[in-house]
Scaffold this active site. Structure first.
Site, PDB file in Angstrom:
ATOM      1  N   LYS A  54       0.838  -1.208   0.000  1.00  0.00           N
ATOM      2  CA  LYS A  54       0.000   0.000   0.000  1.00  0.00           C
ATOM      3  C   LYS A  54       0.868   1.251   0.000  1.00  0.00           C
ATOM      4  O   LYS A  54       0.584   2.235  -0.696  1.00  0.00           O
ATOM      5  CB  LYS A  54      -0.938  -0.017   1.218  1.00  0.00           C
ATOM      6  CG  LYS A  54      -2.012  -1.086   1.096  1.00  0.00           C
ATOM      7  CD  LYS A  54      -2.791  -1.304   2.386  1.00  0.00           C
ATOM      8  CE  LYS A  54      -3.671  -2.555   2.247  1.00  0.00           C
ATOM      9  NZ  LYS A  54      -4.376  -2.912   3.474  1.00  0.00           N
ATOM     10  N   GLN A  98      -4.375  -1.693   9.652  1.00  0.00           N
ATOM     11  CA  GLN A  98      -4.209  -3.006   9.023  1.00  0.00           C
ATOM     12  C   GLN A  98      -4.765  -4.100   9.940  1.00  0.00           C
ATOM     13  O   GLN A  98      -4.368  -4.196  11.101  1.00  0.00           O
ATOM     14  CB  GLN A  98      -2.724  -3.249   8.728  1.00  0.00           C
ATOM     15  CG  GLN A  98      -2.449  -4.534   7.971  1.00  0.00           C
ATOM     16  CD  GLN A  98      -3.033  -4.544   6.557  1.00  0.00           C
ATOM     17  OE1 GLN A  98      -2.979  -3.547   5.839  1.00  0.00           O
ATOM     18  NE2 GLN A  98      -3.605  -5.670   6.161  1.00  0.00           N
ATOM     19  N   ASP A 121     -10.970   2.552   4.130  1.00  0.00           N
ATOM     20  CA  ASP A 121     -11.352   1.138   4.032  1.00  0.00           C
ATOM     21  C   ASP A 121     -12.881   0.980   4.097  1.00  0.00           C
ATOM     22  O   ASP A 121     -13.397  -0.113   3.913  1.00  0.00           O
ATOM     23  CB  ASP A 121     -10.725   0.329   5.193  1.00  0.00           C
ATOM     24  CG  ASP A 121      -9.431  -0.359   4.778  1.00  0.00           C
ATOM     25  OD1 ASP A 121      -9.179  -0.462   3.555  1.00  0.00           O
ATOM     26  OD2 ASP A 121      -8.669  -0.789   5.659  1.00  0.00           O
TER      27      ASP A 121
END
Ligand code: NAP
Length: 303
Positions: A54, A98, A121
């Site tokens: 990422k 994460q 997200d």
């Protein structure tokens, strides 16, 4: 094999190139580049690889990466403080925690602390609620990536019989809602579905996200269906029959004999996730820039 293979790598590369062009314009207009912050707790090697990917992708499209790492024994309060700092940092457009986090931490509760306008997200209760109400917001990247693959493949969703296997908050539920938004007729299957084969065999569009290697066989697939395989399962290269050892939830060889189009694993849905995460970050950055302009206008008004 008769199915067309949907090339997620190529489609993701196009999305990233588009984002890179738009980031350049944004940066010239606004005077700063969008920033994406990743928060990694602990030293799980797979998570470190995902975060590294990422960060790299972020730089490639001209965004500014913020790489925050906390030790595996970090407390809830310490992770919360880091998230709060990033929420308050004007240079950061998007924040992602994460997952999974170490077992002593509550991942959903921590994710819920991310500002909804930086939740790239799309996993906070606010963004999940906005999606469920059909209102604008940040959507989870993997289901968005699937929508992009379907659009690129020219799949007609209006009225289509769609079956989603898996009902996770991360993928299955938002996927079903995105399809509903586009007027598909959606059925969601899960571990208690009575006859998975029979339900899947009705689908014109079959999307599978279970996490079990090749659970969906040839006879689950309706002839002419479009099959999207989200699963990522690691086997030995011998078991998988490929070098990476990575296989999906669909028996690719069998399903490809009857489907109209199908995604491979690897090289299908996987590459789309980061591409759409970048697009979400740009969307968040634009929102913040518009808000700043509006606030400046209000401040400039005579009282
Ligand atoms: P998850 O949270 O474990 O959810 C799995 C879902 O599958 C659950 O809803 C579960 O049902 C259902 N399920 C389990 N066994 C089943 C069975 N025998 N028949 C029918 N349904 C069954 O997993 P996830 O996060 O959604 O991920 C699923 C897969 O997609 C994993 O392989 C993951 O690695 C992959 N994935 C890939 C990406 C990407 O970027 N390519 C992104 C996200 C996920 P219950 O709800 O009843 O337990």
């Amino acid at each position: 094999m008769s199915a067309a293979v949907i090339d997620g790598k190529a489609i993701a590369a196009r999305v990233r190139a588009d984002v890179a062009r738009e980031v350049e314009t944004f940066t010239q207009t606004v005077g700063r580049a969008p920033g994406l912050a990743t928060v990694l707790v602990g030293d799980d090697p797979a998570s470190a690889v995902y975060v590294g990917g990422k960060q790299r992708a972020c730089k490639e499209v001209g965004m500014v990466p913020f790489d925050r790492r906390l030790p595996a024994e970090a407390s809830f309060e310490q992770v919360a403080e880091e998230l709060e700092r990033l929420n308050d940092d004007r240079a950061v457009s998007g924040v992602l925690l994460q997952l999974p986090v170490p077992a002593h931490l509550n991942g959903p509760a921590l994710t819920g602390l991310i500002s909804p306008d930086k939740d790239v997200d799309g996993l906070t209760p606010v963004n999940a609620g906005l999606l469920s109400l059909g209102r604008p917001g940040l959507r989870p990247a993997t289901p968005l990536g699937v929508m992009e693959l379907l659009a690129d493949t020219g799949v007609e969703l209006e009225g289509a019989e769609a079956v989603v296997v898996g009902r996770s908050n991360l993928f299955g539920k938002p996927m079903a809602q995105l399809l509903l938004e586009r007027n598909a007729t959606v059925t969601v299957c899960h571990s208690r579905t009575r006859d998975l084969r029979e339900v899947c065999a009705r689908a014109e569009l079959l999307i599978v996200a279970v996490g079990r290697a090749r659970i969906v066989k040839r006879d689950f697939v309706r002839p002419g269906a479009v099959v999207i395989d989200v699963g990522m399962n690691r086997l030995t290269p011998e078991e998988a029959g490929n070098k990476s050892g990575l296989v999906g939830d669909v028996d690719f060889a069998g399903a490809a004999e009857v489907a109209r189009a199908i995604t491979p694993v690897p090289g299908g849905v996987g590459p789309m996730t980061i591409a759409l995460l970048l697009r979400n970050t740009l969307q968040a950055a634009r929102y913040h820039a518009e808000l700043e302009t509006l606030l400046a206008e209000v401040d400039g008004e005579p009282a």
